[in-house]
Design a protein around this motif. Sequence first.
Motif, PDB file in Angstrom:
ATOM      1  N   UNK A  59     -10.124   3.403  -4.840  1.00 28.09           N
ATOM      2  CA  UNK A  59     -10.096   4.866  -4.848  1.00 28.09           C
ATOM      3  C   UNK A  59      -9.418   5.345  -3.574  1.00 28.09           C
ATOM      4  N   UNK A  60      -8.634   6.417  -3.698  1.00 28.95           N
ATOM      5  CA  UNK A  60      -7.931   6.969  -2.536  1.00 28.95           C
ATOM      6  C   UNK A  60      -8.271   8.439  -2.381  1.00 28.95           C
ATOM      7  N   UNK A  61      -8.860   8.782  -1.226  1.00 29.32           N
ATOM      8  CA  UNK A  61      -9.184  10.171  -0.907  1.00 29.32           C
ATOM      9  C   UNK A  61      -8.118  10.709   0.041  1.00 29.32           C
ATOM     10  N   UNK A  62      -7.163  11.439  -0.523  1.00 23.61           N
ATOM     11  CA  UNK A  62      -6.038  11.938   0.261  1.00 23.61           C
ATOM     12  C   UNK A  62      -6.489  12.843   1.408  1.00 23.61           C
ATOM     13  N   UNK A  63      -7.579  13.573   1.211  1.00 16.01           N
ATOM     14  CA  UNK A  63      -8.057  14.503   2.229  1.00 16.01           C
ATOM     15  C   UNK A  63      -8.559  13.778   3.476  1.00 16.01           C
ATOM     16  N   UNK A  64      -8.963  12.528   3.317  1.00 14.01           N
ATOM     17  CA  UNK A  64      -9.464  11.768   4.460  1.00 14.01           C
ATOM     18  C   UNK A  64      -8.374  10.947   5.146  1.00 14.01           C
ATOM     19  N   UNK A  65      -7.232  10.806   4.499  1.00 11.09           N
ATOM     20  CA  UNK A  65      -6.163   9.946   5.018  1.00 11.09           C
ATOM     21  C   UNK A  65      -5.567  10.523   6.309  1.00 11.09           C
ATOM     22  N   UNK A  66      -5.390   9.663   7.305  1.00 12.88           N
ATOM     23  CA  UNK A  66      -4.789  10.079   8.579  1.00 12.88           C
ATOM     24  C   UNK A  66      -3.365   9.550   8.728  1.00 12.88           C
ATOM     25  N   UNK A  67      -2.815   8.986   7.641  1.00 15.37           N
ATOM     26  CA  UNK A  67      -1.420   8.511   7.602  1.00 15.37           C
ATOM     27  C   UNK A  67      -1.107   7.517   8.720  1.00 15.37           C
ATOM     28  N   UNK A  68      -2.038   6.618   8.988  1.00 14.95           N
ATOM     29  CA  UNK A  68      -1.827   5.630  10.052  1.00 14.95           C
ATOM     30  C   UNK A  68      -0.916   4.484   9.615  1.00 14.95           C
ATOM     31  N   UNK A  69      -0.807   4.255   8.304  1.00 14.75           N
ATOM     32  CA  UNK A  69       0.070   3.216   7.781  1.00 14.75           C
ATOM     33  C   UNK A  69      -0.502   1.821   7.775  1.00 14.75           C
ATOM     34  N   UNK A  70      -1.740   1.645   8.218  1.00 14.24           N
ATOM     35  CA  UNK A  70      -2.304   0.293   8.278  1.00 14.24           C
ATOM     36  C   UNK A  70      -2.450  -0.335   6.894  1.00 14.24           C
ATOM     37  N   UNK A  71      -2.677   0.484   5.890  1.00  4.98           N
ATOM     38  CA  UNK A  71      -2.827  -0.052   4.529  1.00  4.98           C
ATOM     39  C   UNK A  71      -1.528  -0.667   4.027  1.00  4.98           C
ATOM     40  N   UNK A  72      -0.404  -0.117   4.465  1.00  7.15           N
ATOM     41  CA  UNK A  72       0.899  -0.636   4.033  1.00  7.15           C
ATOM     42  C   UNK A  72       1.090  -2.090   4.437  1.00  7.15           C
ATOM     43  N   UNK A  73       0.741  -2.390   5.662  1.00  3.63           N
ATOM     44  CA  UNK A  73       0.909  -3.761   6.150  1.00  3.63           C
ATOM     45  C   UNK A  73      -0.177  -4.692   5.622  1.00  3.63           C
ATOM     46  N   UNK A  74      -1.333  -4.129   5.256  1.00  2.00           N
ATOM     47  CA  UNK A  74      -2.443  -4.963   4.793  1.00  2.00           C
ATOM     48  C   UNK A  74      -2.266  -5.432   3.360  1.00  2.00           C
ATOM     49  N   UNK A  75      -1.517  -4.664   2.558  1.00  2.00           N
ATOM     50  CA  UNK A  75      -1.396  -4.977   1.129  1.00  2.00           C
ATOM     51  C   UNK A  75      -0.321  -6.031   0.893  1.00  2.00           C
TER      52      UNK A  75
END
Length: 311
Positions: A59-75
């Motif tokens: 699940x992705x809660x856009x309102x909580x996202x801080x756009x840090x980009x860590x998920x991009x490298x983790x996936x």
Amino acid sequence: MSEEIELVDYEKKGIVFNIQKFSIHDGPGVRSIVFVKGCTLSCKWCSNPEAQNHQPIVLFNEKSCISCGKCLSACSNNAIDPSIKGLINRKLCVACGSCATICPAKALTISGKTMSVNEVIQEIKKDAIMYRRSNGGITISGGEPLVQADFVAEILKACKALGWNTAIETTGYADFTQIERVIPYVDTILLDIKNIESEIHQRGTGQANELILANALRLAAMAAKVVVRVPLIPEFNANSRSIHLIAEFAKYMANVSEIHLLPYHKLGANKYELLGRNYPMDDSLETPAEEDVAAYKKIVEDHGFSCTIGG
């Protein structure tokens, strides 16, 4: 029965997405509700859309996202794509949880956890004193619990071994062998009957209803107690004709004395955003007016059933 109870498979595993404590709905007394993943229908008004998929889901809660980009490298599957609605490419995502683990804002979470029967029992056992004091117990819900019939049957067997009251909330859309698997360990079956007219039923739920109605008659003859539950959905069944037909059908079911009417609500609408989906229902649709619900209640009572609003 006692011999079967001794053979509980406490290591049997299934996928659970929530355990709700201290509920006063979905069965008598104070209850714990175990929500399991997977569903055979796709109701447009579903308030647990994250449960429709049998497997864990991100699940992705856009309102909580801080756009840090860590998920991009983790996936490792390149399933994170900021250019698409909902961030996650569902065709590539395997719900490994790497993105949720690394997300500092908790904008990414996993819905669904593999648990053993023993793990479920140990969790709900914490509230056992409440079951005894209130004549409550355990309810299995979903999703559709019969999707995981073997797992659910073992949970129910374990609950009966502990002397707890048991209930299951089901759509009835399943192979009857799955229903037979759980019935011996259920005190109350909460059976949804959404519409008697199959074409209308299919438009709202994605499936025709012949199997549901056939199963309803068979399971009612075998069950200790069945409560028919009707979600009151605008432009689907929140009308006198639909309620009349459901009440008429319920007369042919054994062990049914109660019908619960559950007025439509939008409490699960925000979950669709978390899944990157649009809410399927028209935004203009509202909870049925109190006077209309009262009229439907009278129809049910005029057919000889007790009727509860909610439940």
